[in-house]
Write an enzyme that holds these catalytic residues in place. Structure first.
Site, PDB file in Angstrom:
ATOM      1  N   ASP A  25       0.103  78.421  32.365  1.00  0.00           N
ATOM      2  CA  ASP A  25       1.144  79.366  31.963  1.00  0.00           C
ATOM      3  C   ASP A  25       2.381  78.550  31.595  1.00  0.00           C
ATOM      4  O   ASP A  25       2.447  77.351  31.871  1.00  0.00           O
ATOM      5  CB  ASP A  25       1.457  80.309  33.144  1.00  0.00           C
ATOM      6  CG  ASP A  25       2.592  81.276  32.835  1.00  0.00           C
ATOM      7  OD1 ASP A  25       2.655  81.781  31.696  1.00  0.00           O
ATOM      8  OD2 ASP A  25       3.445  81.517  33.713  1.00  0.00           O
ATOM      9  N   SER A  26       3.373  79.237  31.045  1.00  0.00           N
ATOM     10  CA  SER A  26       4.627  78.561  30.708  1.00  0.00           C
ATOM     11  C   SER A  26       5.410  78.204  31.983  1.00  0.00           C
ATOM     12  O   SER A  26       6.318  77.385  31.932  1.00  0.00           O
ATOM     13  CB  SER A  26       5.470  79.472  29.833  1.00  0.00           C
ATOM     14  OG  SER A  26       5.652  80.715  30.477  1.00  0.00           O
ATOM     15  N   TYR A  57       8.143  80.597  26.859  1.00  0.00           N
ATOM     16  CA  TYR A  57       7.363  80.576  25.620  1.00  0.00           C
ATOM     17  C   TYR A  57       7.691  81.807  24.768  1.00  0.00           C
ATOM     18  O   TYR A  57       7.489  81.814  23.569  1.00  0.00           O
ATOM     19  CB  TYR A  57       5.863  80.611  25.925  1.00  0.00           C
ATOM     20  CG  TYR A  57       5.223  79.304  26.356  1.00  0.00           C
ATOM     21  CD1 TYR A  57       5.979  78.153  26.587  1.00  0.00           C
ATOM     22  CD2 TYR A  57       3.840  79.232  26.524  1.00  0.00           C
ATOM     23  CE1 TYR A  57       5.363  76.963  26.983  1.00  0.00           C
ATOM     24  CE2 TYR A  57       3.221  78.051  26.908  1.00  0.00           C
ATOM     25  CZ  TYR A  57       3.979  76.924  27.145  1.00  0.00           C
ATOM     26  OH  TYR A  57       3.363  75.758  27.531  1.00  0.00           O
ATOM     27  N   GLY A  58       8.142  82.862  25.450  1.00  0.00           N
ATOM     28  CA  GLY A  58       8.288  84.184  24.819  1.00  0.00           C
ATOM     29  C   GLY A  58       9.165  84.226  23.590  1.00  0.00           C
ATOM     30  O   GLY A  58       9.002  85.083  22.731  1.00  0.00           O
ATOM     31  N   CYS A  88      -1.013  83.515  30.491  1.00  0.00           N
ATOM     32  CA  CYS A  88       0.290  83.776  29.877  1.00  0.00           C
ATOM     33  C   CYS A  88       0.015  84.649  28.654  1.00  0.00           C
ATOM     34  O   CYS A  88      -0.846  84.308  27.834  1.00  0.00           O
ATOM     35  CB  CYS A  88       0.905  82.441  29.467  1.00  0.00           C
ATOM     36  SG  CYS A  88       2.368  82.584  28.413  1.00  0.00           S
ATOM     37  N   ASN A  89       0.717  85.747  28.557  1.00  0.00           N
ATOM     38  CA  ASN A  89       0.478  86.660  27.433  1.00  0.00           C
ATOM     39  C   ASN A  89       0.862  86.023  26.100  1.00  0.00           C
ATOM     40  O   ASN A  89       0.139  86.140  25.117  1.00  0.00           O
ATOM     41  CB  ASN A  89       1.274  87.947  27.633  1.00  0.00           C
ATOM     42  CG  ASN A  89       0.671  88.827  28.699  1.00  0.00           C
ATOM     43  OD1 ASN A  89      -0.077  89.739  28.410  1.00  0.00           O
ATOM     44  ND2 ASN A  89       0.975  88.545  29.953  1.00  0.00           N
ATOM     45  N   THR A  90       2.015  85.340  26.077  1.00  0.00           N
ATOM     46  CA  THR A  90       2.486  84.752  24.824  1.00  0.00           C
ATOM     47  C   THR A  90       1.500  83.676  24.341  1.00  0.00           C
ATOM     48  O   THR A  90       1.120  83.657  23.163  1.00  0.00           O
ATOM     49  CB  THR A  90       3.896  84.144  25.005  1.00  0.00           C
ATOM     50  OG1 THR A  90       4.714  85.087  25.709  1.00  0.00           O
ATOM     51  CG2 THR A  90       4.527  83.809  23.689  1.00  0.00           C
ATOM     52  N   GLU A 166      13.002  85.632  37.442  1.00  0.00           N
ATOM     53  CA  GLU A 166      13.186  84.245  37.902  1.00  0.00           C
ATOM     54  C   GLU A 166      14.408  84.122  38.807  1.00  0.00           C
ATOM     55  O   GLU A 166      14.458  83.286  39.698  1.00  0.00           O
ATOM     56  CB  GLU A 166      13.310  83.310  36.700  1.00  0.00           C
ATOM     57  CG  GLU A 166      12.054  83.346  35.848  1.00  0.00           C
ATOM     58  CD  GLU A 166      11.508  81.985  35.478  1.00  0.00           C
ATOM     59  OE1 GLU A 166      12.265  81.015  35.576  1.00  0.00           O
ATOM     60  OE2 GLU A 166      10.325  81.918  35.114  1.00  0.00           O
ATOM     61  N   CYS A 198       3.208  90.880  30.260  1.00  0.00           N
ATOM     62  CA  CYS A 198       3.855  89.592  30.546  1.00  0.00           C
ATOM     63  C   CYS A 198       3.585  89.302  32.018  1.00  0.00           C
ATOM     64  O   CYS A 198       3.684  90.199  32.863  1.00  0.00           O
ATOM     65  CB  CYS A 198       5.358  89.697  30.285  1.00  0.00           C
ATOM     66  SG  CYS A 198       6.281  88.267  30.871  1.00  0.00           S
ATOM     67  N   THR A 199       3.246  88.049  32.304  1.00  0.00           N
ATOM     68  CA  THR A 199       2.827  87.712  33.668  1.00  0.00           C
ATOM     69  C   THR A 199       3.954  87.805  34.698  1.00  0.00           C
ATOM     70  O   THR A 199       3.699  87.773  35.891  1.00  0.00           O
ATOM     71  CB  THR A 199       2.222  86.289  33.682  1.00  0.00           C
ATOM     72  OG1 THR A 199       3.088  85.428  32.950  1.00  0.00           O
ATOM     73  CG2 THR A 199       0.856  86.287  33.059  1.00  0.00           C
ATOM     74  N   HIS A 200       5.202  87.904  34.244  1.00  0.00           N
ATOM     75  CA  HIS A 200       6.316  88.069  35.195  1.00  0.00           C
ATOM     76  C   HIS A 200       6.479  89.520  35.654  1.00  0.00           C
ATOM     77  O   HIS A 200       7.052  89.780  36.708  1.00  0.00           O
ATOM     78  CB  HIS A 200       7.646  87.658  34.551  1.00  0.00           C
ATOM     79  CG  HIS A 200       7.920  86.190  34.571  1.00  0.00           C
ATOM     80  ND1 HIS A 200       7.115  85.277  33.929  1.00  0.00           N
ATOM     81  CD2 HIS A 200       8.913  85.472  35.152  1.00  0.00           C
ATOM     82  CE1 HIS A 200       7.605  84.071  34.117  1.00  0.00           C
ATOM     83  NE2 HIS A 200       8.693  84.163  34.856  1.00  0.00           N
TER      84      HIS A 200
HETATM   85  N1  DGL Z   1       4.312  83.814  30.852  1.00  0.00           N
HETATM   86  C1  DGL Z   1       5.007  84.439  29.754  1.00  0.00           C
HETATM   87  C2  DGL Z   1       4.161  85.634  29.256  1.00  0.00           C
HETATM   88  O1  DGL Z   1       3.312  86.151  29.953  1.00  0.00           O
HETATM   89  C3  DGL Z   1       6.378  84.943  30.157  1.00  0.00           C
HETATM   90  C4  DGL Z   1       7.389  83.842  30.355  1.00  0.00           C
HETATM   91  C5  DGL Z   1       7.731  83.097  29.087  1.00  0.00           C
HETATM   92  O2  DGL Z   1       8.361  83.677  28.174  1.00  0.00           O
HETATM   93  O3  DGL Z   1       7.350  81.949  28.997  1.00  0.00           O
HETATM   94  O4  DGL Z   1       4.337  86.041  28.136  1.00  0.00           O
END
Ligand code: DGL
Length: 281
Positions: A25-26, A57-58, A88-90, A166, A198-200
């Protein structure tokens, strides 16, 4: 001779089945996916890479996210992983197809399992998606959902959610009013299902639930992704089968101490022994 060959075969098999799963993930967010995999598959060894030097990453371009994802997966491949999860979704939206084409092991993203879970839950086939700008602009969710079942999909980018999580501000007045503002137009569309793309966002569940009301079901792709990992490993006969040998390892590209501290919140277990890896890009 026969016996030797037989033993060799058994050893090979054990070596492969008990190889680790690579997850990346990011940053911290993917730990929610790792936690679901750990619960569903407690015998599996897991290696996690959080690209904390490049998070978020978003808001980055597709080419940049692909470049980082390639570097991370080549690090994971050196650890002889048997399967890779893009937690990570992105990165799933931007890099899944490229990685599936270039790697010779299964690569699983979070968007397809999340989309399937949403279609299964939605009754009126009006589905909302919230995610980073990258994920929303990629239109990966509407594409995946409509491949499974014709649905009306409404999307909303929520770029402030990641920094809020965060910062540890998952609940409270400020978060509440930001959630309200982002969700207003999507909730006007009578959706009955909302995908946390999004994983957050699973860490915002309480505030989200309060604001969407009880008629809207929230979908978190972590569990669905863990199930997909299980099904895939089962199909290729690579489910780990030795008790007591599994390990969990954590690598980051920056700030291992911060990862250890905040990561424990995402993983819902204490994290230790985080190692820093220098990225080339
Ligand atoms: N992990 C990213 C996602 O699921 C969210 C955090 C980021 O923007 O890197 O899209």
């Amino acid at each position: 001779m026969q016996e030797k060959i037989k033993n060799k075969k058994i050893n090979n098999n054990n070596n492969n089945t008990n190889k680790p799963i690579g997850i990346f993930d990011s940053g911290f967010g993917g730990l929610t996916v790792m936690s679901a995999i750990n619960k569903a598959l407690p015998l599996e060894s897991l290696i996690y890479f959080g690209d904390t030097a490049h998070v978020p990453y978003g808001s980055k371009s597709k080419n940049t996210v692909i470049k980082y994802s390639k570097e991370i997966t080549s690090f994971l491949m050196k650890h002889r992983v048997k399967l890779i999860v893009i937690a990570c979704n992105t990165a799933s939206a931007f890099a899944l197809a490229v990685l599936q084409k270039t790697l010779n092991i299964p690569v699983i993203g979070v968007i397809e399992p999340g989309s399937r879970a949403a279609v299964n839950v939605s009754k009126n086939k009006k589905i909302g998606i919230i995610g980073t700008e990258g994920t929303i602009n990629s239109k990966s969710y509407p594409h995946e959902i409509n491949k499974i079942s014709k649905s009306k999909v409404y999307q909303q980018a929520c770029p402030l959610f990641v920094p809020l999580v965060e910062e540890g501000w998952s609940v409270g007045e400020i978060t509440d009013s930001i959630v309200k503002k982002y969700l207003k137009s999507i909730l006007n569309k009578q959706i009955d299902t909302l995908v946390l793309g999004c994983t957050h966002y699973p860490l915002l569940r309480k505030t989200l639930e309060k604001n969407v009301g009880e008629n809207v079901k929230l979908i978190d792709s972590a569990k669905a992704t863990a199930q997909e990992v299980k099904n895939t490993l089962k199909k290729i006969h690579l489910l780990a089968d030795v008790k007591g040998e599994q390990f969990l390892k954590f690598y980051v590209s920056d700030n291992p101490d911060k990862f250890q501290e905040i990561g424990s919140r995402f993983f819902s277990k204490k994290i230790s022994g985080v190692k820093k890896i220098e990225m080339i890009s």
